[in-house]
Design a protein around this motif. Structure first.
Motif, PDB file in Angstrom:
ATOM      1  N   VAL A  67      -3.749   7.484   4.505  1.00 49.68           N
ATOM      2  CA  VAL A  67      -4.577   6.093   4.000  1.00 49.68           C
ATOM      3  C   VAL A  67      -4.714   5.772   3.383  1.00 49.68           C
ATOM      4  O   VAL A  67      -5.721   6.967   2.952  1.00 49.68           O
ATOM      5  CB  VAL A  67      -5.017   4.774   5.395  1.00 49.68           C
ATOM      6  CG1 VAL A  67      -6.024   3.791   4.609  1.00 49.68           C
ATOM      7  CG2 VAL A  67      -4.171   4.896   6.696  1.00 49.68           C
ATOM      8  N   GLU A 108     -11.190  -5.955   8.241  1.00 48.12           N
ATOM      9  CA  GLU A 108     -11.312  -4.311   9.088  1.00 48.12           C
ATOM     10  C   GLU A 108     -11.621  -4.313  10.454  1.00 48.12           C
ATOM     11  O   GLU A 108     -11.543  -4.660  11.115  1.00 48.12           O
ATOM     12  CB  GLU A 108     -12.738  -3.965   8.579  1.00 48.12           C
ATOM     13  CG  GLU A 108     -13.187  -2.862   8.466  1.00 48.12           C
ATOM     14  CD  GLU A 108     -13.991  -2.134   7.266  1.00 48.12           C
ATOM     15  OE1 GLU A 108     -14.348  -2.382   6.440  1.00 48.12           O
ATOM     16  OE2 GLU A 108     -15.276  -1.854   8.515  1.00 48.12           O
ATOM     17  N   ARG A 156      -6.481  -4.732   2.519  1.00 50.43           N
ATOM     18  CA  ARG A 156      -6.407  -3.757   1.041  1.00 50.43           C
ATOM     19  C   ARG A 156      -4.848  -3.335   1.029  1.00 50.43           C
ATOM     20  O   ARG A 156      -4.925  -2.561   0.300  1.00 50.43           O
ATOM     21  CB  ARG A 156      -7.751  -3.379   0.903  1.00 50.43           C
ATOM     22  CG  ARG A 156      -8.707  -3.784   0.679  1.00 50.43           C
ATOM     23  CD  ARG A 156      -9.794  -3.088  -0.491  1.00 50.43           C
ATOM     24  NE  ARG A 156      -9.824  -2.610  -1.369  1.00 50.43           N
ATOM     25  CZ  ARG A 156     -10.359  -2.039  -1.819  1.00 50.43           C
ATOM     26  NH1 ARG A 156     -11.566  -1.773  -1.910  1.00 50.43           N
ATOM     27  NH2 ARG A 156     -10.308  -0.950  -3.169  1.00 50.43           N
ATOM     28  N   LEU A 157      -5.219  -2.594   2.609  1.00 50.54           N
ATOM     29  CA  LEU A 157      -3.888  -1.648   2.906  1.00 50.54           C
ATOM     30  C   LEU A 157      -2.813  -2.158   3.057  1.00 50.54           C
ATOM     31  O   LEU A 157      -1.409  -2.225   2.465  1.00 50.54           O
ATOM     32  CB  LEU A 157      -4.268  -1.102   4.512  1.00 50.54           C
ATOM     33  CG  LEU A 157      -3.120  -0.040   4.837  1.00 50.54           C
ATOM     34  CD1 LEU A 157      -2.931   0.964   3.912  1.00 50.54           C
ATOM     35  CD2 LEU A 157      -3.607   0.112   6.315  1.00 50.54           C
ATOM     36  N   VAL A 182      -9.814   2.092   0.488  1.00 53.79           N
ATOM     37  CA  VAL A 182      -9.525   0.665   1.971  1.00 53.79           C
ATOM     38  C   VAL A 182      -9.967   1.118   2.791  1.00 53.79           C
ATOM     39  O   VAL A 182      -9.978   0.742   3.718  1.00 53.79           O
ATOM     40  CB  VAL A 182      -8.145   0.545   2.439  1.00 53.79           C
ATOM     41  CG1 VAL A 182      -6.633   0.458   0.962  1.00 53.79           C
ATOM     42  CG2 VAL A 182      -7.346   1.596   2.838  1.00 53.79           C
ATOM     43  N   VAL A 186     -11.134   0.471   8.292  1.00 56.00           N
ATOM     44  CA  VAL A 186      -9.458   0.572   7.555  1.00 56.00           C
ATOM     45  C   VAL A 186      -9.700  -1.107   7.190  1.00 56.00           C
ATOM     46  O   VAL A 186      -9.512  -1.925   8.391  1.00 56.00           O
ATOM     47  CB  VAL A 186      -8.904   0.850   8.909  1.00 56.00           C
ATOM     48  CG1 VAL A 186      -7.382   0.794   7.733  1.00 56.00           C
ATOM     49  CG2 VAL A 186      -9.272   2.531   9.278  1.00 56.00           C
ATOM     50  N   ARG A 187      -9.158  -1.548   6.050  1.00 58.01           N
ATOM     51  CA  ARG A 187     -10.017  -2.596   5.377  1.00 58.01           C
ATOM     52  C   ARG A 187      -8.477  -2.657   5.053  1.00 58.01           C
ATOM     53  O   ARG A 187      -7.383  -2.663   4.398  1.00 58.01           O
ATOM     54  CB  ARG A 187     -10.316  -2.490   4.153  1.00 58.01           C
ATOM     55  CG  ARG A 187     -11.842  -2.554   3.956  1.00 58.01           C
ATOM     56  CD  ARG A 187     -12.501  -2.391   2.739  1.00 58.01           C
ATOM     57  NE  ARG A 187     -13.935  -2.151   2.822  1.00 58.01           N
ATOM     58  CZ  ARG A 187     -14.411  -0.708   1.597  1.00 58.01           C
ATOM     59  NH1 ARG A 187     -13.485  -0.741   0.768  1.00 58.01           N
ATOM     60  NH2 ARG A 187     -15.883  -0.748   1.834  1.00 58.01           N
ATOM     61  N   LEU A 188      -7.601  -3.306   6.227  1.00 58.97           N
ATOM     62  CA  LEU A 188      -6.594  -4.338   6.898  1.00 58.97           C
ATOM     63  C   LEU A 188      -5.523  -5.236   5.004  1.00 58.97           C
ATOM     64  O   LEU A 188      -4.840  -5.212   4.715  1.00 58.97           O
ATOM     65  CB  LEU A 188      -5.853  -5.038   7.911  1.00 58.97           C
ATOM     66  CG  LEU A 188      -6.423  -3.541   8.993  1.00 58.97           C
ATOM     67  CD1 LEU A 188      -6.300  -4.764  10.519  1.00 58.97           C
ATOM     68  CD2 LEU A 188      -5.498  -2.993   9.177  1.00 58.97           C
ATOM     69  N   GLN A 244      -1.768   8.309  10.543  1.00 57.80           N
ATOM     70  CA  GLN A 244      -1.007   7.093   9.176  1.00 57.80           C
ATOM     71  C   GLN A 244      -1.828   7.367   8.269  1.00 57.80           C
ATOM     72  O   GLN A 244      -2.861   7.302   8.086  1.00 57.80           O
ATOM     73  CB  GLN A 244      -1.637   5.760   9.425  1.00 57.80           C
ATOM     74  CG  GLN A 244      -1.479   4.993  10.734  1.00 57.80           C
ATOM     75  CD  GLN A 244       0.396   5.029  10.713  1.00 57.80           C
ATOM     76  OE1 GLN A 244       0.918   4.408  10.085  1.00 57.80           O
ATOM     77  NE2 GLN A 244       1.350   5.134  11.948  1.00 57.80           N
TER      78      GLN A 244
END
Length: 83
Positions: A74, A33, A11-12, A78, A7-9, A72
């Motif tokens: 998402v 990530e 970008r999120l 991302v 999960v690319r934080l 979550q």
């Protein structure tokens, strides 16, 4: 079925350009990530895909306890597949 994903934080939780930055040393670290578990997929009305993901976010001060986020929604852009 659970699928390992990154999960690319960054970008999120993208910050608006030129937004002022105020560092809070005990805040959540929303950079880089983290590993997540994808367990659901849904298309949006616009044709984008969203994943249902469980993952953890750590604190900037490095404390061992993290914030656990379950189920979550998402955006797929991302997420990154992991082996």
């Amino acid at each position: 079925m659970l699928t390992r994903v990154g999960v690319r934080l960054d970008r999120l939780f993208a910050r608006p350009p030129h937004a002022p930055r105020r560092v809070i040393e005990t805040g959540l670290d929303l950079t880089g990530e983290v590993e997540g578990r994808l367990h659901g997929r849904f298309p949006s009305v616009d044709g984008d895909w969203l994943g249902v993901v469980n993952y953890e976010i750590g604190y900037a001060d490095g404390r061992p306890r993290k914030v656990w986020l379950a189920d979550q929604l998402v955006p797929f852009h991302v997420l990154r597949p992991r082996e």
